[in-house]
Motif scaffolding. Structure first.
Motif, short mmCIF file in Angstrom:
data_model
loop_
_atom_site.label_atom_id
_atom_site.label_comp_id
_atom_site.label_asym_id
_atom_site.label_seq_id
_atom_site.Cartn_x
_atom_site.Cartn_y
_atom_site.Cartn_z
N LYS A 172 0.83 -1.20 0.00
CA LYS A 172 0.00 0.00 0.00
C LYS A 172 0.87 1.26 0.00
CE LYS A 172 -4.23 -1.89 1.95
NZ LYS A 172 -5.37 -1.65 2.88
N VAL A 173 0.38 2.29 -0.65
CA VAL A 173 1.05 3.58 -0.66
C VAL A 173 0.10 4.58 0.00
CG1 VAL A 173 2.15 5.38 -2.03
CG2 VAL A 173 2.22 2.99 -2.80
N PRO A 174 0.40 5.03 1.21
CA PRO A 174 -0.52 5.95 1.89
C PRO A 174 -0.47 7.34 1.27
CG PRO A 174 1.47 5.70 3.18
CD PRO A 174 1.58 4.72 2.04
N PHE A 175 -1.54 8.08 1.41
CA PHE A 175 -1.55 9.46 0.92
C PHE A 175 -0.60 10.33 1.73
CE2 PHE A 175 -3.55 13.72 1.50
CZ PHE A 175 -3.22 14.23 0.25
N LEU A 176 -0.52 10.08 3.04
CA LEU A 176 0.30 10.89 3.93
C LEU A 176 0.85 10.01 5.03
CD1 LEU A 176 1.24 13.76 4.81
CD2 LEU A 176 -0.89 13.94 6.11
N ASP A 177 2.08 10.29 5.47
CA ASP A 177 2.69 9.54 6.57
C ASP A 177 3.34 10.54 7.52
OD1 ASP A 177 3.91 7.78 8.29
OD2 ASP A 177 5.56 7.30 6.93
N ILE A 178 2.57 11.00 8.52
CA ILE A 178 3.09 11.94 9.50
C ILE A 178 4.07 11.24 10.45
CG2 ILE A 178 2.44 13.43 11.44
CD1 ILE A 178 -0.17 14.01 9.99
N VAL A 184 -3.07 33.50 -1.82
CA VAL A 184 -2.89 32.18 -1.23
C VAL A 184 -1.85 31.41 -2.03
CG1 VAL A 184 -4.01 30.03 -0.54
CG2 VAL A 184 -5.29 32.20 -0.46
N HIS A 185 -0.82 30.94 -1.35
CA HIS A 185 0.22 30.12 -1.99
C HIS A 185 -0.21 28.65 -1.89
CE1 HIS A 185 2.31 33.85 -1.90
NE2 HIS A 185 2.73 33.76 -0.65
N LEU A 186 -1.24 28.33 -2.63
CA LEU A 186 -1.89 27.03 -2.48
C LEU A 186 -1.00 25.90 -2.99
CD1 LEU A 186 -4.72 26.32 -1.35
CD2 LEU A 186 -5.47 26.04 -3.71
N TYR A 187 -1.11 24.76 -2.34
CA TYR A 187 -0.36 23.53 -2.65
C TYR A 187 1.14 23.67 -2.40
CZ TYR A 187 -4.55 23.38 -5.66
OH TYR A 187 -5.82 23.47 -6.17
N GLY A 188 1.59 24.84 -1.91
CA GLY A 188 3.02 25.06 -1.68
C GLY A 188 3.72 25.78 -2.80
N ASP A 190 -1.52 34.35 2.53
CA ASP A 190 -1.93 33.12 3.19
C ASP A 190 -0.93 32.05 2.75
OD1 ASP A 190 -3.01 30.69 3.95
OD2 ASP A 190 -5.07 31.22 3.44
N ALA A 191 0.07 31.83 3.59
CA ALA A 191 1.15 30.89 3.27
C ALA A 191 1.01 29.61 4.08
CB ALA A 191 2.50 31.56 3.53
N ALA A 192 -0.22 29.24 4.40
CA ALA A 192 -0.46 28.08 5.27
C ALA A 192 0.12 26.79 4.72
CB ALA A 192 -1.97 27.92 5.50
N GLN A 193 0.24 26.69 3.38
CA GLN A 193 0.75 25.46 2.77
C GLN A 193 2.14 25.66 2.16
OE1 GLN A 193 -2.16 23.96 -0.04
NE2 GLN A 193 -3.78 23.85 1.49
N ALA A 194 2.80 26.76 2.48
CA ALA A 194 4.00 27.13 1.71
C ALA A 194 5.21 27.44 2.59
CB ALA A 194 3.67 28.33 0.83
N GLN A 195 5.39 26.70 3.67
CA GLN A 195 6.56 26.95 4.53
C GLN A 195 7.84 26.64 3.77
OE1 GLN A 195 4.00 24.93 5.35
NE2 GLN A 195 3.19 25.43 7.36
N PRO A 248 -0.78 19.56 11.74
CA PRO A 248 0.17 18.45 11.68
C PRO A 248 0.56 17.98 10.29
CG PRO A 248 -1.37 18.08 13.46
CD PRO A 248 -1.85 19.31 12.76
N GLY A 249 -0.35 18.06 9.32
CA GLY A 249 -0.03 17.57 7.99
C GLY A 249 0.76 18.54 7.12
N LYS A 250 1.00 19.76 7.62
CA LYS A 250 1.74 20.75 6.83
C LYS A 250 3.21 20.38 6.71
CE LYS A 250 -1.59 23.82 6.10
NZ LYS A 250 -2.78 23.19 6.66
#
Length: 378
Positions: free
Chosen positions: A8-14, A137-141, A163-168, A190-192
């Motif tokens: 399996k390939v997960p969408f996200l792995d925190i 908004v800097h969406l998707y990074g 709005d740089a919520a996704q763009a660190q 957490p998912g950022k």
């Protein structure tokens, strides 16, 4: 990699990122247990200094979450009833929500077909005599053309906010997200790319008056700098970054550039292996160095493609299936269709993306996607 079942390939792995910083976090939390500085204190001020230096601004003000970062910044700039703030129709709801919470009116703008971000042209088309600010908004990074947007907002006399919520860590012409507008607002959900172990956020700015006011607004309107614990000269709220999360953020910040480079490498692999006639990857402008918080493609029959990928153990996400101007609380502010955002909402699919993802998994996802798409995108 993830602890998901083999194949399996997960969408996200925190959890993968957590393991890389666990020892430093435990040590920092041990110091918190010793000092009792759970709200404010050394850990918070240390992270604020680190984050402002990283972003290239004079100040950073930690807050409870990214939505509060936006809301309090708008209030701190005196933006409220009677003012319009231009926002993209294609964004997470918090962008628009913060404008309404501040008492202002969101003014929706459509986005570019390739980047799905604001452009000077879509901004100009949305401006009215009541418009006071633009919330880019800097969406998707990824970042839009900030040079052109600054020229546009300057000529129109509008305040520019990010709005740089996704763009660190994302940059435009070598300059980091958050340092272009009067203020840059971040979420550390957490998912950022830079994520806490719970909710957290921050505002960065080089305006000393705004930074001072934000310090007060986040702390019940309490006056800062020794004016007395019970002197509250403005209407504030409780939105303080706590020491527990600041320790996590400082530990992760030291890994951020390496993690972001891994994301770029993985995104380049997606570009190499995905058939452009089957799926259209969100574009990145030449002067932008994105951090790929999300790996977004547009496909026809999105839900069917997603189901076929799931059958092969490949996790995906959807960001975002309903444009904000069509959501029940905000439809009252829409004054016309947003054709690009509306079309993209039905086609956007987010593929697995996290720094610990293997290139072999990216290849598998890309090959499975190419087979899963039955209706060419072009």
């Amino acid at each position: 990699m993830s602890e998901a079942p083999m194949g399996k390939v997960p969408f996200l792995d925190i959890a993968g990122a957590t393991r890389e910083v666990a020892a430093e976090v435990w040590a920092g939390w041990g110091e918190l247990l010793r000092t009792g500085q759970f709200v404010g204190g050394t850990a918070v001020s240390r992270f604020e200094s680190e984050w402002s230096a990283y972003c290239g601004t004079e100040y950073a003000v930690g807050v409870a979450n990214g939505t509060d970062a936006l809301h309090l910044t708008l209030r701190g700039l005196g933006i409220g009833p009677g003012d319009e703030v231009i926002v993209p129709a294609n964004t997470f709801v918090a962008t628009v929500e913060a404008v309404v919470l501040a008492g202002a009116t969101p003014r929706f703008a459509d986005v570019d077909d390739g980047t799905l971000l604001l452009t000077p042209e879509t901004i100009k088309a949305a401006v009215t005599s009541a418009t006071k600010a633009v919330l880019v908004v800097h969406l998707y990074g990824q970042m839009p053309d900030m040079d052109a947007i600054i020229d546009s907002t300057d000529s129109l006399g509008l305040i520019l906010l990010e709005d740089a919520a996704q763009a660190q860590g994302a940059t435009w012409a070598g300059r980091r997200a958050g340092s272009f507008g009067v203020a840059g607002c971040f979420s550390f959900y957490p998912g950022k790319n830079l994520g806490a172990f719970g909710d957290a956020g921050a505002v960065v700015t080089s305006d000393p008056a705004l930074a001072e006011l934000l310090n007060s607004l986040r702390d019940h309107g309490r006056m800062q700098g020794g004016h007395g614990h019970y002197r509250h000269d403005v209407l504030g709220m409780n939105s303080r970054l706590d020491g527990v999360q600041a320790v996590v953020l400082s530990a992760k910040l030291r890994q951020l550039d390496g993690w972001n480079q891994s994301r770029r490498t993985l995104m380049a692999a997606y570009r190499d292996w995905i058939d452009p006639d089957k799926a259209r990857l969100v574009e990145q402008l030449p002067e932008s160095e994105g951090v790929f918080h999300l790996a977004v493609v547009q496909v026809n029959d999105r839900d069917g493609v997603r189901e076929r990928l799931a059958e092969q153990g490949i996790g995906t996400g959807i960001h975002y299936p309903v444009p904000c101007h069509q959501m029940t609380p905000y439809a009252q502010f829409a004054d016309g269709p947003m054709p690009v955002a509306e079309a993209a909402a039905g086609r956007q699919l987010s593929l697995p993306m996290f720094p610990q993802l293997r290139k072999t998994d990216v290849q598998r996802v890309a090959e499975a996607l190419n087979k899963a798409v039955t209706e060419p995108i072009r």
